[in-house]
Design an enzyme around this catalytic site. Structure first.
Site, PDB file in Angstrom:
ATOM      1  N   ASP A  28       0.796  -1.228   0.000  1.00  0.00           N
ATOM      2  CA  ASP A  28       0.000   0.000   0.000  1.00  0.00           C
ATOM      3  C   ASP A  28       0.827   1.275   0.000  1.00  0.00           C
ATOM      4  O   ASP A  28       0.333   2.333  -0.390  1.00  0.00           O
ATOM      5  CB  ASP A  28      -1.018   0.010   1.147  1.00  0.00           C
ATOM      6  CG  ASP A  28      -0.405  -0.234   2.503  1.00  0.00           C
ATOM      7  OD1 ASP A  28       0.759  -0.647   2.567  1.00  0.00           O
ATOM      8  OD2 ASP A  28      -1.099  -0.005   3.506  1.00  0.00           O
ATOM      9  N   GLU A  51       9.350 -11.005  -2.224  1.00  0.00           N
ATOM     10  CA  GLU A  51      10.396  -9.985  -2.332  1.00  0.00           C
ATOM     11  C   GLU A  51      11.800 -10.573  -2.409  1.00  0.00           C
ATOM     12  O   GLU A  51      12.674 -10.005  -3.068  1.00  0.00           O
ATOM     13  CB  GLU A  51      10.311  -9.006  -1.154  1.00  0.00           C
ATOM     14  CG  GLU A  51       9.130  -8.062  -1.206  1.00  0.00           C
ATOM     15  CD  GLU A  51       7.863  -8.616  -0.579  1.00  0.00           C
ATOM     16  OE1 GLU A  51       6.854  -7.886  -0.520  1.00  0.00           O
ATOM     17  OE2 GLU A  51       7.876  -9.802  -0.147  1.00  0.00           O
ATOM     18  N   GLY A 413      26.528 -17.069  -1.757  1.00  0.00           N
ATOM     19  CA  GLY A 413      26.123 -18.468  -1.624  1.00  0.00           C
ATOM     20  C   GLY A 413      24.781 -18.694  -0.972  1.00  0.00           C
ATOM     21  O   GLY A 413      24.635 -19.595  -0.147  1.00  0.00           O
ATOM     22  N   ASN A 471      19.588 -35.247  -6.587  1.00  0.00           N
ATOM     23  CA  ASN A 471      20.460 -36.174  -5.850  1.00  0.00           C
ATOM     24  C   ASN A 471      19.977 -36.333  -4.408  1.00  0.00           C
ATOM     25  O   ASN A 471      20.757 -36.633  -3.516  1.00  0.00           O
ATOM     26  CB  ASN A 471      21.925 -35.731  -5.916  1.00  0.00           C
ATOM     27  CG  ASN A 471      22.096 -34.250  -5.618  1.00  0.00           C
ATOM     28  OD1 ASN A 471      21.200 -33.623  -5.042  1.00  0.00           O
ATOM     29  ND2 ASN A 471      23.227 -33.690  -5.997  1.00  0.00           N
ATOM     30  N   GLY A 473      18.571 -34.387  -1.793  1.00  0.00           N
ATOM     31  CA  GLY A 473      18.931 -33.649  -0.582  1.00  0.00           C
ATOM     32  C   GLY A 473      20.038 -32.647  -0.779  1.00  0.00           C
ATOM     33  O   GLY A 473      20.448 -32.348  -1.898  1.00  0.00           O
TER      34      GLY A 473
END
Length: 563
Positions: A28, A51, A413, A471, A473
């Site tokens: 808003d 976002e 990362g 793979n 996980g």
């Protein structure tokens, strides 16, 4: 039209600097601002799923086009974006973060508004952003607002760092002189101090003249600060062997006859390690010496003759030259360096990684084979995006075609970054050339953090290739610590159902588990044309990883365990 609204002024200025797509979410305090984007022909509001993804998308767009813009709302919206903005700061990516904030009168009265902390402090979120922004501005005066917008746009581009711009809701509809748009924003770098620059260039030329075994090492900021063309010419003129770091992938042409490979300290191929570390002169362009970019700081140069080219300073041996920008130094060097290097007798560069040996088509797919084979699928001009984890390490084994854009987030990362970055890069690629391919490699674990943004790709008809490495996980975490730990496990997904789930109508899905299936798919003519969005699930063994990641994981575990 003698006057335009401040909101329209912002979007006109963004269009002038070639930012045509804006990322973010409505809230808003920014709704009236967003109305104005539709008044500027050629501007597009992407409209993201959240976002954080919007910040990642802005990062990906900026890496291709030079800068970008994200718009969020005060408090809840802007804070959700900050992880992505911090990544852009760390990795030198120019993102303008525009935040719609409450009206000046509401702030002055310290009203207990929604999206606040309830303590009347309207500056707290601005202050939070300050440490991950090159500069910040909170517009409070309509008379100076256009100049502040111009300053923020220029700073974003020139420094290649995020900039925070707060726009109160009551100001965006106020008018400013339209004639201001007739004077372009000065996006040029300020010249170097002539005396310091001359000292730098003279010193470099003397080192080049004496060098018998020099090398060029291109790193992240070679791309970020727009010296790729100068670096290529430097290689052409000198014929010095040229190498890249993991963050430098795509910054020089890897088909160049003087390209020698990827240098990552102890994780390099032995012949690359020897070639770089035995050099008697290292010209390092745009270095960003992070742990994963250097094999946990395992550079072992034998020479002290190291010249570091940076965006805002130069370093030669132990002497630093603040404010001397590499762009101008390189441009002037190119006029004289060929003469200084004329005594150099070119040495052979390390041999390219040999092609994969022939194997039965039924051979289960493994990462070492796949990353080496990938180069056969890539085309000149592709945008190749590698997620943190096995992809970011595996891509170092792939030799790129010329003019390839490489995107990864080796320093920051943040897993899941590349889904949003792929969206942003796909928008940018479409604006440059609709035939330009955008190719993502992401693990099944990372995808679960940011998968929603695939729906935005579908909404806009974007056509990236989404390679999901299944793979089972978090492989990089398993290699560092806890290979059998429950916290490194994830719920398996039906990846090939994701595109229709998000509403795709024209799409392809593939599952690849063998070398024969990989070759058949990647050699298919229609598959090579980016005519639709595609998801390709790559089935891999649980603990399968590129060898350089296995070694890096050991180094990281050792670093974490040090007292």
């Amino acid at each position: 039209m003698s006057e335009i609204t401040l909101g329209k002024y912002l979007f006109e200025r963004l269009k002038q600097v070639n930012v045509n797509t804006v990322f973010g979410l409505p809230g808003d305090f920014n709704l009236s601002l967003l109305d104005k984007i539709y008044e500027v022909e050629g501007m597009r509001w992407a409209g993201n799923a959240n976002e954080l993804n919007a910040a990642y998308a802005a990062d990906g767009y900026a890496r291709i086009k030079g800068m970008s813009c994200i718009i969020t709302t005060f408090g809840v919206g802007e804070l959700s974006a900050l992880n992505g903005i911090a990544g852009s700061y760390a990795e030198h990516v120019g993102v303008l973060h525009v935040v719609g904030v409450p009206s000046i009168s509401a702030q002055a009265k310290q009203l207990l508004l929604h999206h606040t902390l309830g303590n009347g402090d309207f500056t707290v979120f601005h202050r939070m952003s300050a440490n991950i922004s090159e500069t910040t501005a909170m517009i409070t005066d309509i008379a100076t607002a256009p100049a502040e917008i111009d300053r923020c746009i220029r700073t974003t581009y020139v420094t290649q760092r995020p900039v925070y711009l707060g726009l109160p809701a009551n100001l965006v509809d106020l008018n400013v002189p339209a004639k201001l748009l007739q004077t372009p924003i000065d996006m040029s770098l300020k010249p170097n101090d002539a005396e310091s620059e001359k000292e730098v260039i003279d010193t470099i030329l003397a080192l080049v003249k004496d060098a018998k075994n020099p090398v060029i090492l291109a790193d992240a900021c070679c791309s970020r600060h727009d010296v790729k063309a100068e670096t290529k010419k430097l290689i052409d003129l000198t014929q010095f062997p040229a190498f890249v770091t993991p963050m430098g992938k795509g910054s020089i042409d890897e088909q160049h006859p003087r390209y020698g490979g990827v240098y990552v300290g102890t994780l390099s191929k032995p012949e690359v390690k020897e070639a770089v570390e035995s050099a008697d002169l290292i010209l390092s362009v745009g270095a960003l010496l992070s742990d994963f970019n250097t094999g946990s700081f395992s550079y072992s140069y034998k020479t002290k003759n190291i010249v570091e080219f940076h965006s805002d300073h130069m370093k030669i041996r132990n002497a630093t030259f603040p404010g001397v920008q590499m762009k101008f130094v390189l441009q002037k060097l190119l006029t004289t360096i060929a003469d200084a290097a004329k005594g150099y007798k070119p040495v052979a560069v390390p041999a390219r990684t040999p092609a994969n040996a022939a194997v039965p088509a039924s051979t289960p797919l493994k990462q070492e084979w796949m990353w080496n084979q990938l180069g056969n699928f890539l085309q000149e001009g592709d945008v190749v995006i590698a997620e943190t984890g096995t992809s970011a390490f595996g891509i170092n084994q792939t030799t790129f075609p010329n003019n390839t854009y490489g995107i990864s987030q080796v320093l920051w990362g943040s897993i899941g970054f590349t889904t949003g970055a792929t969206l942003g890069a796909a928008f940018a690629a479409e604006e440059i050339d609709p035939k330009k391919r955008v190719i993502l490699f992401i693990g099944d674990g990372s995808l679960q953090l940011t998968v929603q943004e695939i729906s935005t790709m579908i909404r806009w008809g974007l056509k990236p290739y989404l390679f999901v490495l299944n793979n089972d996980g978090y492989t990089i975490e398993k290699l560092i610590h806890g290979p059998k730990a429950q916290y490194n496990e994830i719920q398996g997904w039906d990846h090939l159902s994701l595109l229709p789930t998000f509403g795709a109508k024209d799409y392809e899905t593939h599952r690849v588990a063998t070398t024969g299936e990989w070759d058949k798919l990647t050699q298919d003519k229609s598959f090579n044309d980016n005519s639709k969005i595609r998801m390709i699930e790559i089935m891999l063994p649980v603990f399968d990883a590129p060898q350089n990641l296995v070694e890096q994981a050991k180094l990281t575990a050792a670093t974490n365990a040090k007292q």
